[in-house]
Write a protein that holds these residues in place. Structure first.
Motif, mmCIF file in Angstrom:
data_model
loop_
_atom_site.group_PDB
_atom_site.id
_atom_site.type_symbol
_atom_site.label_atom_id
_atom_site.label_comp_id
_atom_site.label_asym_id
_atom_site.label_seq_id
_atom_site.Cartn_x
_atom_site.Cartn_y
_atom_site.Cartn_z
ATOM 1 N N ASN A 415 0.775 -1.223 -0.109
ATOM 2 C CA ASN A 415 -0.084 -0.175 -0.057
ATOM 3 C C ASN A 415 0.615 1.231 0.006
ATOM 4 O OD1 ASN A 415 -2.883 -0.840 -0.247
ATOM 5 N ND2 ASN A 415 -2.763 -1.536 1.974
ATOM 6 N N ARG A 419 0.693 3.711 -3.069
ATOM 7 C CA ARG A 419 0.099 5.225 -2.941
ATOM 8 C C ARG A 419 1.154 6.123 -3.313
ATOM 9 N NH1 ARG A 419 -0.533 8.239 2.295
ATOM 10 N NH2 ARG A 419 -2.250 9.701 2.018
ATOM 11 N N ARG A 423 0.714 9.230 -6.170
ATOM 12 C CA ARG A 423 0.810 10.558 -5.722
ATOM 13 C C ARG A 423 1.833 11.321 -6.381
ATOM 14 N NH1 ARG A 423 1.250 10.324 0.662
ATOM 15 N NH2 ARG A 423 0.614 12.584 0.828
ATOM 16 N N SER A 440 -4.903 3.638 -0.635
ATOM 17 C CA SER A 440 -4.487 2.524 -1.564
ATOM 18 C C SER A 440 -5.159 1.020 -1.095
ATOM 19 C CB SER A 440 -3.028 2.263 -1.325
ATOM 20 O OG SER A 440 -2.446 1.176 -1.964
ATOM 21 N N GLY A 527 -3.910 4.721 4.030
ATOM 22 C CA GLY A 527 -3.727 6.043 3.487
ATOM 23 C C GLY A 527 -4.491 6.990 4.234
#
Length: 664
Positions: A415, A419, A423, A440, A527
């Protein structure tokens, strides 16, 4: 079920002459001639050639084609009249397969390792599974030796397997023609017993037709969209059966990379074997895709299915497990009457023969065929060296033994990597989405389905590419979708179907895990998201608290959720995920993204991983709530700070029953 069921066979002599065909010698047989013919099947080998665990780097005799080959040899001795077929998902699934496809990039004149092993045994035919498309049409075209008139397809005829591959329900968009031959005829001489007791040799003409799951267009959308079109399994069968019957086969065998599902039929049905069995002209079904065994108790309550003798709607059928753990055998009793072969159902049956007499017990496993390992020794050595490339180190143990119960240590790396990637990349492609929060979602792919060693377990210390492959098992690519708070909740509600509904008043033991819901569909989000799962509630009402950055999530609150191409395109049938909401389809594989993230960070500690994001709602139960995992792993759960879990029974096969106290 009638004792004698006719199969498509020789038609009238005039029709044969009109088709310019030579009549089979079988047409001279007297009524009452009999033969026993075995149809042997492997399926879902997933390139498990050797009994070897690439993640633990040790021998694993409970799987691998080298042991299935021994069963094949034994079956051939038992049944001199035999045919051997494979039902797909053959070329993908191990580090060795990834190395050949993504690192070595094998030349046109090289044969894929799994096909070399299969050729050594000698197959009569095979079909194409959904995972064959994972590496793209160019690779599939090359390694199957099949020129394809599709975007990215190979035009040269490269070195493929030395047996025919058939697939009837995937066509090129360019010309509308099938990308593989849809069917073919396999003819072998068989020994028959004449009414007087004498024996004779006659040819048996077996037509094979192949099918892959129609949802490949969702699962591998990036590789297939705009290049191929897919038909439903039943529609494809009806399209080609008239051609097949015009060639007068003695038997028609369907190689179906799909299982059995009695849900209302649509052309998109994933496991359409039950409906295919109802198509006139199909005589035998060789099933796959479901990673299970048929005949077997899983299908005991299915309509018109004999889960003991192996019949589906009156047709003999078999599904031979997965990973080379089993061999499927259909023992056909053939009776010659009225100028054609008929299947004597009363003397016909199917069975699945395991390589290990006792599941998971290495001591009970059959010996490997010594001819297989030398064929792939060089590529095996290269694959092992490849996965040992160092990329970093970890101070924490990353495992999936208790991923279903809230241990997110292994998922946290995935994750975090997913992520960070989105981003960075999303604002470049969609500046208007730069300020939308990014979550995520990841699932533990290895949760014990394949036995006590089928878990992710990365020990503290040096990390290698093998570690990244253990953390992310499948060669998916990354995708991100735009959704809202209501969509996030619906996603998590679907994931929470992994659990059975628990009745707090019951005094008997209740299993926590719904084993019919695959672990790879239990997505866990991180997240800044926090949520609570109440397993006492019915499906669809279990997410009782949902917050982002400490504030309740609003239904219309926008979010980006990072996932993989399979999920984003509709895999798992999650609400709102059908490919239309994808805002980023990365060219990079998720496994490679995870490896790159580890390389960048070098040192993984508890401080640079996201914290666990969910918990069970407190629930005091009158009786125990139990689940299965690998035995002797309580130290793992204690180290991860998860309370209320204790081992209550060691099953003696590497697995154990645990109890969880949900009242915490």
């Amino acid at each position: 079920m009638s004792p004698h069921r006719s199969t498509p066979a020789l038609l009238a002599t005039a029709l044969i002459a009109a088709c310019a065909l030579q009549p089979s010698q079988a047409s001279t047989l007297p009524d009452g001639a009999r033969a026993t013919v075995a149809i042997l099947e492997t399926t879902d080998l997933h390139s498990n050639i050797l009994g070897y665990d690439y993640y633990k780097q040790k021998a694993d005799p409970t799987l691998g084609f080298e042991r299935t080959a021994t069963l094949i040899e034994q079956a051939r001795k038992q049944f001199p009249n035999n045919f051997l077929f494979d039902s797909g998902d053959t070329i993908q699934g191990t580090v060795l397969a990834d190395w050949q496809a993504q690192v070595q990039k094998m030349p046109c004149d090289g044969e894929l390792a799994i096909y070399r092993a299969m050729d050594a045994v000698g197959y009569d035919g095979g079909t194409i599974g959904n995972h064959e498309f994972n590496y793209g049409l160019g690779w599939l075209s090359q390694v199957t030796g099949t020129p394809m008139n599709v975007d990215g397809g190979a035009h040269a005829r490269c070195d493929g397997p030395h047996f025919p591959l058939v697939l009837s329900n995937v066509d090129s968009v360019r010309d509308g023609k099938p990308i593989f031959r849809p069917w073919t005829m396999v003819t072998k001489d068989i020994a028959v017993t004449l009414p007087g007791g004498k024996t004779a040799k006659v040819p048996l003409r077996v037509a094979i037709i192949g099918f892959t799951p129609p949802p490949i267009m969702d699962w591998d959308k990036r590789n297939l969209e705009g290049k191929v079109a897919v038909d439903g399994v039943v529609e494809a069968a009806k399209k080609y059966l008239s051609q097949i019957q015009a060639q007068h086969p003695d038997l028609v065998v369907a190689l179906v990379h799909g299982g059995l599902d009695t849900a209302p039929y649509t052309p998109a049905l994933e496991n359409a074997g039950w409906y295919l069995a109802g198509v006139p002209g199909i005589d035998v079904l060789l099933l796959g895709h479901s990673h299970t065994e048929f005949p077997g108790p899983r299908f005991a309550s299915m309509k018109d299915v004999d889960d003991v003798r192996g019949f589906v709607r009156g047709k003999p059928a078999v599904m031979g497990g997965f990973f080379g753990k089993d061999l499927g055998v259909v023992e056909l009793a053939l009776d010659y009457q009225g100028g054609r072969w008929n299947i004597d159902d009363s003397q016909t049956h199917s069975e699945v023969r395991p390589i290990c007499a006792k599941a998971g017990d290495a001591a009970s496993c059959t010996a490997a065929d010594p001819a297989i390992a030398p064929l792939v020794a060089k590529v095996q050595q290269s694959a092992v060296a490849y996965v040992n490339t160092p990329i970093g180190r970890s101070d924490v143990r990353l495992s999936s033994y208790f991923a279903d119960e809230g241990d997110m240590s292994a998922l946290a790396v995935v994750n975090a990597a997913q992520r960070d990637y989105v981003r960075t990349e999303l604002p470049r492609q969609h500046p208007e989405l730069a300020k939308v929060p990014v979550l995520s979602a990841a699932a533990a792919f290895r949760t014990g389905f394949g036995g006590p060693d089928d878990y992710t377990d990365v020990a503290p210390g040096p990390l290698t590419l093998r570690s990244a492959a253990d953390l992310y098992f499948y060669p998916n690519t990354l995708a991100a979708v735009k959704t809202d708070g209501a969509g996030v909740k619906a996603w998590l509600e679907k994931s929470a179907e992994r659990f059975n509904r628990i009745d707090p008043a019951k005094t008997d033991a209740q299993p926590l895990i719904n084993t019919r819901y695959p672990g790879f569909n239990f997505d866990q989000m991180q997240g800044g998201i926090q949520y609570v799962i109440d397993v006492s509630k019915p499906e669809g009402q279990r997410i009782t608290s949902l917050a982002f950055d400490g504030k309740p999530v609003q239904p219309d609150q926008p979010f980006i959720v990072v996932t993989n191409n399979y999920r984003a395109s509709g895999g798992g049938h999650f609400p709102g995920l059908d490919g239309s909401s994808i805002v980023l389809a990365a060219p990079d594989g998720t496994r490679e993204i995870v490896a790159h993230w580890i390389t960048q960070h070098r040192e993984i500690t508890a401080h640079n991983l996201p914290a666990g994001s969910w918990r069970f709602a407190p629930l005091k139960t009158a009786g125990p709530v139990t689940f299965g995992s690998a035995a002797g792993k309580q130290d793992v759960v204690r180290a991860d700070g998860i309370e209320g879990i204790r081992q209550v029974k060691d099953n003696g096969d590497g697995t154990a029953i645990y109890a969880i106290d949900l009242s915490h």
